[in-house]
Design a protein around this motif. Structure first.
Motif, PDB file in Angstrom:
ATOM      1  N   PRO A 165       0.814  -1.228   0.000  1.00  0.00           N
ATOM      2  CA  PRO A 165       0.000   0.000   0.000  1.00  0.00           C
ATOM      3  C   PRO A 165       0.843   1.271   0.000  1.00  0.00           C
ATOM      4  N   ASP A 166       2.132   1.136   0.298  1.00  0.00           N
ATOM      5  CA  ASP A 166       3.001   2.314   0.286  1.00  0.00           C
ATOM      6  C   ASP A 166       3.691   2.530  -1.056  1.00  0.00           C
ATOM      7  N   ALA A 167       3.438   1.674  -2.018  1.00  0.00           N
ATOM      8  CA  ALA A 167       4.003   1.908  -3.348  1.00  0.00           C
ATOM      9  C   ALA A 167       3.489   3.253  -3.853  1.00  0.00           C
ATOM     10  N   PRO A 168       4.362   4.029  -4.473  1.00  0.00           N
ATOM     11  CA  PRO A 168       4.002   5.426  -4.762  1.00  0.00           C
ATOM     12  C   PRO A 168       2.970   5.585  -5.887  1.00  0.00           C
ATOM     13  N   TRP A 169       2.274   6.672  -5.823  1.00  0.00           N
ATOM     14  CA  TRP A 169       1.329   7.062  -6.851  1.00  0.00           C
ATOM     15  C   TRP A 169       2.088   7.352  -8.159  1.00  0.00           C
ATOM     16  N   ALA A 170       1.425   7.048  -9.279  1.00  0.00           N
ATOM     17  CA  ALA A 170       1.998   7.365 -10.595  1.00  0.00           C
ATOM     18  C   ALA A 170       0.838   7.599 -11.562  1.00  0.00           C
ATOM     19  N   TRP A 171       1.158   8.117 -12.735  1.00  0.00           N
ATOM     20  CA  TRP A 171       0.076   8.472 -13.679  1.00  0.00           C
ATOM     21  C   TRP A 171      -0.762   7.264 -14.058  1.00  0.00           C
ATOM     22  N   ARG A 172      -0.178   6.084 -13.968  1.00  0.00           N
ATOM     23  CA  ARG A 172      -0.929   4.885 -14.323  1.00  0.00           C
ATOM     24  C   ARG A 172      -2.081   4.605 -13.351  1.00  0.00           C
ATOM     25  N   MET A 173      -2.157   5.328 -12.261  1.00  0.00           N
ATOM     26  CA  MET A 173      -3.236   5.113 -11.287  1.00  0.00           C
ATOM     27  C   MET A 173      -4.334   6.180 -11.375  1.00  0.00           C
ATOM     28  N   ASP A 174      -4.249   7.002 -12.392  1.00  0.00           N
ATOM     29  CA  ASP A 174      -5.195   8.107 -12.546  1.00  0.00           C
ATOM     30  C   ASP A 174      -6.076   7.874 -13.770  1.00  0.00           C
ATOM     31  N   LYS A 175      -7.381   7.906 -13.546  1.00  0.00           N
ATOM     32  CA  LYS A 175      -8.311   7.583 -14.622  1.00  0.00           C
ATOM     33  C   LYS A 175      -8.188   8.562 -15.791  1.00  0.00           C
ATOM     34  N   ASP A 176      -7.995   9.857 -15.511  1.00  0.00           N
ATOM     35  CA  ASP A 176      -7.917  10.822 -16.598  1.00  0.00           C
ATOM     36  C   ASP A 176      -6.673  10.616 -17.464  1.00  0.00           C
ATOM     37  N   LEU A 177      -5.605  10.221 -16.836  1.00  0.00           N
ATOM     38  CA  LEU A 177      -4.356  10.067 -17.587  1.00  0.00           C
ATOM     39  C   LEU A 177      -4.236   8.679 -18.223  1.00  0.00           C
ATOM     40  N   ALA A 178      -4.767   7.669 -17.557  1.00  0.00           N
ATOM     41  CA  ALA A 178      -4.516   6.297 -18.008  1.00  0.00           C
ATOM     42  C   ALA A 178      -5.763   5.619 -18.567  1.00  0.00           C
ATOM     43  N   GLY A 179      -6.933   6.117 -18.223  1.00  0.00           N
ATOM     44  CA  GLY A 179      -8.164   5.479 -18.695  1.00  0.00           C
ATOM     45  C   GLY A 179      -8.637   4.413 -17.736  1.00  0.00           C
ATOM     46  N   SER A 180      -7.784   3.418 -17.538  1.00  0.00           N
ATOM     47  CA  SER A 180      -8.066   2.408 -16.528  1.00  0.00           C
ATOM     48  C   SER A 180      -6.744   1.898 -15.987  1.00  0.00           C
ATOM     49  N   GLY A 181      -6.805   0.920 -15.082  1.00  0.00           N
ATOM     50  CA  GLY A 181      -5.602   0.443 -14.418  1.00  0.00           C
ATOM     51  C   GLY A 181      -5.109  -0.870 -14.990  1.00  0.00           C
ATOM     52  N   LEU A 212     -14.189  -4.960 -11.735  1.00  0.00           N
ATOM     53  CA  LEU A 212     -12.962  -4.230 -11.444  1.00  0.00           C
ATOM     54  C   LEU A 212     -12.897  -3.989  -9.942  1.00  0.00           C
ATOM     55  N   ARG A 213     -11.701  -3.887  -9.429  1.00  0.00           N
ATOM     56  CA  ARG A 213     -11.564  -3.650  -7.994  1.00  0.00           C
ATOM     57  C   ARG A 213     -10.328  -2.798  -7.707  1.00  0.00           C
ATOM     58  N   THR A 214     -10.486  -1.857  -6.791  1.00  0.00           N
ATOM     59  CA  THR A 214      -9.357  -1.076  -6.295  1.00  0.00           C
ATOM     60  C   THR A 214      -9.158  -1.435  -4.832  1.00  0.00           C
ATOM     61  N   PHE A 215      -8.028  -2.075  -4.549  1.00  0.00           N
ATOM     62  CA  PHE A 215      -7.790  -2.541  -3.182  1.00  0.00           C
ATOM     63  C   PHE A 215      -7.167  -1.450  -2.304  1.00  0.00           C
ATOM     64  N   VAL A 216      -6.370  -0.610  -2.910  1.00  0.00           N
ATOM     65  CA  VAL A 216      -5.697   0.469  -2.167  1.00  0.00           C
ATOM     66  C   VAL A 216      -6.194   1.789  -2.742  1.00  0.00           C
ATOM     67  N   GLU A 217      -6.887   2.556  -1.925  1.00  0.00           N
ATOM     68  CA  GLU A 217      -7.671   3.690  -2.438  1.00  0.00           C
ATOM     69  C   GLU A 217      -6.851   4.950  -2.686  1.00  0.00           C
ATOM     70  N   GLU A 218      -5.726   5.076  -1.976  1.00  0.00           N
ATOM     71  CA  GLU A 218      -4.885   6.258  -2.201  1.00  0.00           C
ATOM     72  C   GLU A 218      -3.437   5.876  -1.951  1.00  0.00           C
ATOM     73  N   ARG A 219      -2.557   6.624  -2.553  1.00  0.00           N
ATOM     74  CA  ARG A 219      -1.134   6.293  -2.475  1.00  0.00           C
ATOM     75  C   ARG A 219      -0.316   7.564  -2.315  1.00  0.00           C
ATOM     76  N   PRO A 220       0.877   7.443  -1.689  1.00  0.00           N
ATOM     77  CA  PRO A 220       1.721   8.621  -1.477  1.00  0.00           C
ATOM     78  C   PRO A 220       2.314   9.129  -2.796  1.00  0.00           C
ATOM     79  N   VAL A 221       2.348  10.466  -2.919  1.00  0.00           N
ATOM     80  CA  VAL A 221       2.974  11.063  -4.104  1.00  0.00           C
ATOM     81  C   VAL A 221       4.468  11.176  -3.841  1.00  0.00           C
ATOM     82  N   PRO A 222       5.288  10.644  -4.737  1.00  0.00           N
ATOM     83  CA  PRO A 222       6.743  10.666  -4.498  1.00  0.00           C
ATOM     84  C   PRO A 222       7.246  12.107  -4.352  1.00  0.00           C
ATOM     85  N   GLY A 223       8.032  12.328  -3.331  1.00  0.00           N
ATOM     86  CA  GLY A 223       8.648  13.635  -3.138  1.00  0.00           C
ATOM     87  C   GLY A 223       7.715  14.682  -2.559  1.00  0.00           C
TER      88      GLY A 223
END
Lengths: 370, 370, 370, 370
Positions: A165-181, A212-223
């Motif tokens: 759950p501490d793996a960092p947030w990235a654009w691949r986790m954002d619906k607007d940028l990636a569409g889906s996961g 579809l399922r999202t197990f971890v709802e939010e993630r830390p933004v690197p830096g």
């Protein structure tokens, strides 16, 4: 005359394709000559460094300046940047090789498909796993009827980089940028591969249901001292029916602890069966009529697809070779004006399946595809 | 200043090393700059074509013209050409990277070792399997005591390209040109790998016994209506004792039907065990204390040896990457004047073991090594 | 006082349970004493022969004469014979051990569950795979939190005995006699195993969608010149959601060419993963926190469940041992009046899932379970 | 008339054989009737308890009272008790089934062989692994020429129960009681299996060299405050030459960390190859001409050796079933007076090989067998 290449994106995929271009002359001497012309990105410093390492002559920070100046445009940007640059390039008569999935939404994918249909250039989507020797060999076996009528097609693509759950947030986790996961990133590969392998025997995918399922709802933004919401799926599952009645199950996950890049596809036919796993990219398991068990085949013989261009039997290839093969095929098609598959049309049809899986997740119903 | 390279041999090994040199800048940016200067061979036409594909600026038909004109001399010729050109290069102050086995006979290997000892340049033997990430990882585990005191070291290198009695004759089947057969070609790898992995824990190989066998006594000469005798072994087996009492069994075959390039090494210690197979080059099986079974580890994580330079976890490497790694290490050593292993001394010690196995085959006795 | 057993059914399951009863005294000396009292069937000759081989003292052709004359009634008949004899036995105060699936329809399963709830005897359903040492070991690991929070549960049960369209018709292909096909016969095992393994961590199965398929519509009747329709599924697929959000995919097939009895279950948690395959019944694959890959564990150590009663480590058990274990547990519960799981209630809940899968197949909708 | 059995030994092997006798009637109805008559041992209390569990009618503390009172004498005592009771029984006209290895020394084995040659009864040695369905199937394939001319025979039998230096002392570690260690206990199985599988094609073992090693020199005596020396080998390795020129490598260890009962045998022929591993007792790997890889075969089909007597395809057997099969064959031979293999002559020839390996270990020379 050498083909000039403009490439948008200079990270993971940028390196994978640049490496492929660099290796073609030594191993595929009949490939068209290519000039790595312009590398496109936003961060000028990083871009200059990448251009130097990847062998590009120029850099540019705006793709609009590039798409009509080169013979071939590689769109390796994040998914939300797939549509506009690709369409502009196609409209300029430039060949386009776009990373998968084709687009974050079906609507954008449709625009891209339409642009490709009207274009003079070749438009390809970089589903590289079609170009694994073992997969091409499997496709040939299926087309030759070795496993008979297709009944089951099961594909799982399991990774674990988001299990923590501490793996960092990235654009691949954002619906607007990636569409889906996992669905768009991994599932697109599975659906394309399934269609490629059995499409001619089993027909199109006619129906799907999915979750579809999202197990971890939010993630830390690197830096940054911030959590950002995950707005795409960590995992999906789906059931599919092919036109001929074959059943499919598809699944992908980014939280499948212990699996790094495990894309496994199993196909059962009336006379035989096949199994392939990406982490053992040189192997194919084949059950053929008259045999009693699966053969574990090392697909590295001289007459295996693409192998003659490389090393003697048993000297295994890796993941990156799939990029050399797909670039060889795409550039050859661009150079000669012949067809290339997977085309934007192919990739659009994959997107239709992904879209239907998402809709099924939402409405709880099995969805018929046109 | 870039290092200039002269390379003798332009077939299988020539391509493997040329490819490695070509790939270093993109993936190992801190590697020394290299100029592919002169490619050496006898057939001028084939040589010119190879030089073009491999990226060499010049060609030469006599190695004597090259060994003192370049910074680094790659000796990739057949085994009987290892000694003289390598020694001449070393005497000229040129760095030498020589393919394995070091020489067809222990006497020639000794001359090469002595030349290296007296030379200012770096002399390395290209036992590429030391540079597999999984093998380096295994070596680190052993050195860290993870498997405890070494008790068993078993290595088998099985191929089947000579299982068919009609497979054609080649120089590798001639004692004068090759020295030995499966023993020198494959067994050399096994012995080197065994020494590399357990040498510091188990000591040297102190005793061996062995057997050689030729199953097919003569083979057709390609393009000629003639059979030529096979004067080397198709297979060997050996038992070994290490200084610490660990037991070894070694075996190689060119007639092991069904095996393409199956180099499998298994090590059992007092606290754990390891197993590696070349056909699954990205994997290591590890039994560690406290666990109940072997883990199957995909050695492709960022902190695995050399992997950070390549792709993300799970994006597997192939056989050829071992050449990139060994060239990186060898050229870095040559550039900085530091030590490189496996050295000619290392390779000579391998040759001593091979020689003892041959003598044991002949006299039926266990042979003590000095 | 020994427990007297009446057993309905004298073929495959009759032999499996009779063998289990026969073996208990030598290997589980603390099991209650059992008398194989009466074997029940219709064909008197075959019945007499079976009674002789299976060690029964008496035979009977009407179960009604038996259910109240014995201490324990084993119902091993075809599925449509599960409800009435089992209920009659329970009403007579007799312990009942019934083969799976509990019943061909949810309604009958409900009647059986209710009868069990009202009964003084113990009512168990013979889901034997719960009693595999590797499965019990896996269950313990999950309960101990070794793999963390459950996220994925995937179960596939693949057989191929109906891949051949000429394979003969049997009662298992008739909806009235069997209830369903692969779903009830194989899927019941998967659903029970999934519930057993993760039920305490992931909760009940809350939602399912599913599909059934019959690939071969009719089959030849053995010994007759006639084709009879197949009115059950050859295969099913399903998606499931557990109460905690974990995703499940289930699948079974009788036409999965190359698979004899391949029941594979994979579970991914936030900290680890597990995989089990029935054809390698002695093994468990376990990925635990801190390790890098799946361990392949031979679950035959002295302290593994049930193993102490058998042989030393590494002396593997087979399929039939699961029957010994379940009979040991069931008879011990019957003898002492303690609880036994899987109970009729457990088996009814499995049946609810199967029923929902069938309904989803028909109406194309995801079904919520109560 | 039922055969009466007297059995010396009531621990591990006693239970394995008693269980086999108990199971024959249900699964091998054409086996001769057997009465478990007298169980022989020294500790009266333990013996009585065992006789009760194993189903013996009587007990005796002196084998001399038994060998001429029963039809069949099972010698399951420690190795140093194999010769005298077996010879006495044979001289009394009693059939003898003796556990392996035949004897602790070649001299005793010779006496036993000679007694068997002069006897009217059948004398068999219980090398149970010959009776694994996968092994019998493999033997049939070899005899049918499926893998062609035999070239390599490699057998490894790896266990780890002595890897821990604190593992307790037992009679198996004493030269006087056991004859040898891993060599006689495990290696005897390997040599017998190799001879069984390839003997008709490759001929006898003509030459061997070998090495023995004791890694842990003394071990604690259970229940006593004492260390006792280990006077047998913990491990052996050997090379062998068969009459036809095939090469063999054999190895066994009791300190192979991570291996419980891993008896793996690999055979390469001119047309195909085979591999079997005891921990996966139901499987055979087969490379046949025309195929590209090893098939993994589940040897559980109806027409596989002995399988018809058990369960449907895919319902796997375990280690103990080998005892049922060998008892079936031995008792059938005893009953009908026909030949049984492995005979004492077979077992003597195994002992010759073991003896030669020991002599080679001592004198460092390759030993020719007569």
């Amino acid at each position: 005359m050498a083909l000039t290449v403009g490439m948008l994106g200079y990270r993971f995929m940028g390196q994978a394709h640049s490496n492929a271009l660099a290796r073609l002359p030594m191993f595929f001497p009949d490939a068209p000559d290519v000039v790595r012309h312009t590398l496109v990105g936003r961060d000028e410093e990083a871009l200059a460094d990448a251009a130097d390492r990847f062998g590009f002559e120029h850099t540019a920070t705006d793709w609009k300046d590039v798409v009509d100046e080169v013979d071939v445009f590689y769109n390796l940007g994040p998914n939300h940047l797939h549509a506009d640059p690709s369409i502009a390039a196609l409209e300029a008569g430039t060949h386009v090789f776009c990373e998968k999935p084709l687009a974050p939404t079906l609507e954008e994918a449709e625009r891209m498909r339409d642009a490709a249909a009207d274009a003079s250039g070749v438009a390809g989507c970089a589903f590289n796993y079609r170009f694994i020797p073992a997969i091409q060999y499997a496709k040939n076996l299926i087309d030759d009827g070795v496993i008979g009528e297709i009944r089951h097609v099961d594909g799982r693509y399991m990774q674990d980089w988001l299990a923590d759950p501490d793996a960092p947030w990235a654009w691949r986790m954002d619906k607007d940028l990636a569409g889906s996961g996992a669905l768009g990133d991994l599932g697109a590969h599975t659906v394309d591969l399934a269609r490629f392998l059995v499409g001619e025997q089993a027909g199109d995918i006619a129906e799907v249901s999915g979750s579809l399922r999202t197990f971890v709802e939010e993630r830390p933004v690197p830096g940054e001292d911030e959590m950002r919401p995950v707005t795409v799926d960590d995992a999906y599952t789906a059931e599919a029916a092919f036109e001929n009645g074959a059943m499919g199950t598809f699944e992908a996950s980014r939280v499948a602890t212990g699996h790094k890049n495990d894309h496994t596809i199993r196909i059962h036919g009336s006379k035989g069966s096949l199994e392939f796993s990406l982490e053992r990219i040189n192997e194919l398991k084949l059950l053929r009529e008259g045999n009693r068990g699966y053969e574990t085949i090392l697909v590295t013989d001289e007459d295996d697809p693409y192998v003659e261009n490389w090393w003697p039997p048993g000297h295994v290839l890796g993941w990156e070779h799939t990029f050399v093969h797909e670039n060889y095929e795409f550039l050859s098609a661009a150079d000669s004006g012949s067809e290339f598959h997977p085309s934007f049309e192919d990739a659009y049809e994959v997107q239709q399946v992904l879209d239907a899986i998402e809709r099924s997740d939402q409405n709880g119903e099995r969805i018929a595809l046109d």
